[in-house]
Design a protein around this motif. Structure first.
Motif, mmCIF file in Angstrom:
data_model
loop_
_atom_site.group_PDB
_atom_site.id
_atom_site.type_symbol
_atom_site.label_atom_id
_atom_site.label_comp_id
_atom_site.label_asym_id
_atom_site.label_seq_id
_atom_site.Cartn_x
_atom_site.Cartn_y
_atom_site.Cartn_z
ATOM 1 N N ASP A 57 37.335 41.680 43.528
ATOM 2 C CA ASP A 57 37.270 42.714 42.478
ATOM 3 C C ASP A 57 38.132 43.884 42.792
ATOM 4 N N GLU A 58 38.582 44.462 42.117
ATOM 5 C CA GLU A 58 39.370 45.675 42.304
ATOM 6 C C GLU A 58 38.820 46.723 43.148
ATOM 7 N N GLY A 59 39.670 47.033 44.452
ATOM 8 C CA GLY A 59 39.273 47.850 45.223
ATOM 9 C C GLY A 59 38.167 47.472 46.244
ATOM 10 N N GLU A 60 37.797 46.326 46.122
ATOM 11 C CA GLU A 60 36.652 45.575 47.007
ATOM 12 C C GLU A 60 37.280 45.064 48.302
ATOM 13 N N VAL A 61 36.441 45.011 49.494
ATOM 14 C CA VAL A 61 36.925 44.544 50.545
ATOM 15 C C VAL A 61 35.929 43.369 50.715
#
Length: 337
Positions: free
Chosen positions: A34-38
């Motif tokens: 997801d967006e911004g996820e690591v």
């Protein structure tokens, strides 16, 4: 639910040996970021982590055949020219900065070239953005240091420069392959902090490839554990590390050195044996020859990755419900040497 920024489905990478026999190096890996996820990819050497990352980036080894689906914001990437997304929407941070930094050009010129490769801008503007990128990753006196050559930077500074180059065009996804392996622990922590700061500033998602579970615990939101070219467990980091449902994950966690080591315990628990060669995979579960829980069913067919445990944990194991608590007890401490 919002669409993942990166969606990988049934990714397979097939290599060929000198006799032209096909080698299944990555076998049906799937994940979303997801967006911004690591998301961290972990496992022993040869598990297929780096090859998975390179296939997603569109840079597999020469002669490799890549199948499946890699979608960036819904756009299929497999079969498209790498230039369509390289640097502009996806970026790469390698293990060794010197593999991407030219020794005959200044750091600033190389980052500026990355800017101009995706944007119609003047040399002066590209140079200004390069200095800003170096400043963002903590390079002091960035305008002056941009005129330096790679050999004039320390290892940690070179890795910061590569992160600046990866982030300068504000990509949506960054794939970092063992980005701190060659650094000492103090510099490693600084570089990881820099990577996190740069990622947060751009909002990029990160796929972090690592063999170091402590790094994963501190920096990742979710983890995908790989063995013999496929995923054997995945889920949020905290529940996976607290209560793994795949024996292989439990073995990796059991092998971590404790915070305080008893002098009498000179040897840590370990997983017996070695990973199988992709040219000679066992029938059934690939981990069965090394697994303390292996039974007759494990030799029959390879288990699918299915829901097991809490918070969206998935595990590929016929015996996942039989694991003790804690599961690391499967791998007993060896006798002192």
């Amino acid at each position: 639910m919002p669409e993942p920024v990166l969606s990988v489905r049934d990714l397979r990478v097939t290599l060929r040996d000198r006799g032209h026999a096909e080698i299944p190096a990555v076998r049906g890996v799937s994940f979303d970021v997801d967006e911004g996820e690591v998301l961290a990819l972990v496992g022993e050497s040869g598990a297929g982590k780096s090859l998975t990352g390179r296939a997603v980036l569109g840079m597999p080894p020469p002669g490799a055949r890549v199948t499946g689906s890699v979608r960036l914001r819904g756009r299929e990437l497999i079969g498209r020219p790498r230039a369509d997304v390289w640097g502009r929407r996806m970026a790469f941070v390698p293990q060794d900065a010197l593999t991407v930094l030219s020794p005959v050009h200044t750091i600033g010129d190389q980052i500026a070239a990355a800017v101009r490769s995706v944007a119609k801008t003047s040399r002066k503007e590209a140079r200004s953005r390069a200095v800003t990128a170096l400043d963002r990753v903590g390079i002091a006196d960035a305008a002056r240091r941009a005129r330096a050559y790679p050999h004039e930077f320390s290892g940690g500074m070179r890795q910061r420069a590569v992160i600046a180059m990866a982030m300068v065009n504000e990509p949506e996804v960054v794939i970092a392959d063992e980005p701190t392996t060659a650094l000492d622990p103090a510099i490693e922590a600084q570089v990881l902090d820099v990577l996190a700061t740069a990622r947060e500033a751009t909002g990029a998602a990160l796929v972090l490839i690592s063999h170091d579970l402590r790094i994963v615990a501190r920096n990742a939101d979710r983890v995908l554990v790989m063995y013999a070219g496929r995923a054997v467990e995945s889920g949020p980091v905290e529940p996976v590390f607290r209560a793994p449902r795949a024996p292989y994950t439990a073995g990796l966690l059991a092998s971590l050195p404790p915070a305080e080591v008893n002098p009498a315990d000179r040897r840590l628990p370990s997983i017996d044996g070695t990973p199988p060669s992709p040219t000679d995979l066992p029938r059934g579960c690939a981990f069965a020859p090394r697994c303390p829980l292996a039974g007759q069913e494990c030799d029959g067919h390879e288990p699918a990755l299915t829901e097991s445990g809490e918070s969206g944990q998935l595990a590929a194991c016929h015996r996942s419900k039989d694991l003790p608590v804690p599961a690391t007890e499967l791998f007993s401490r060896k006798a002192p040497a």
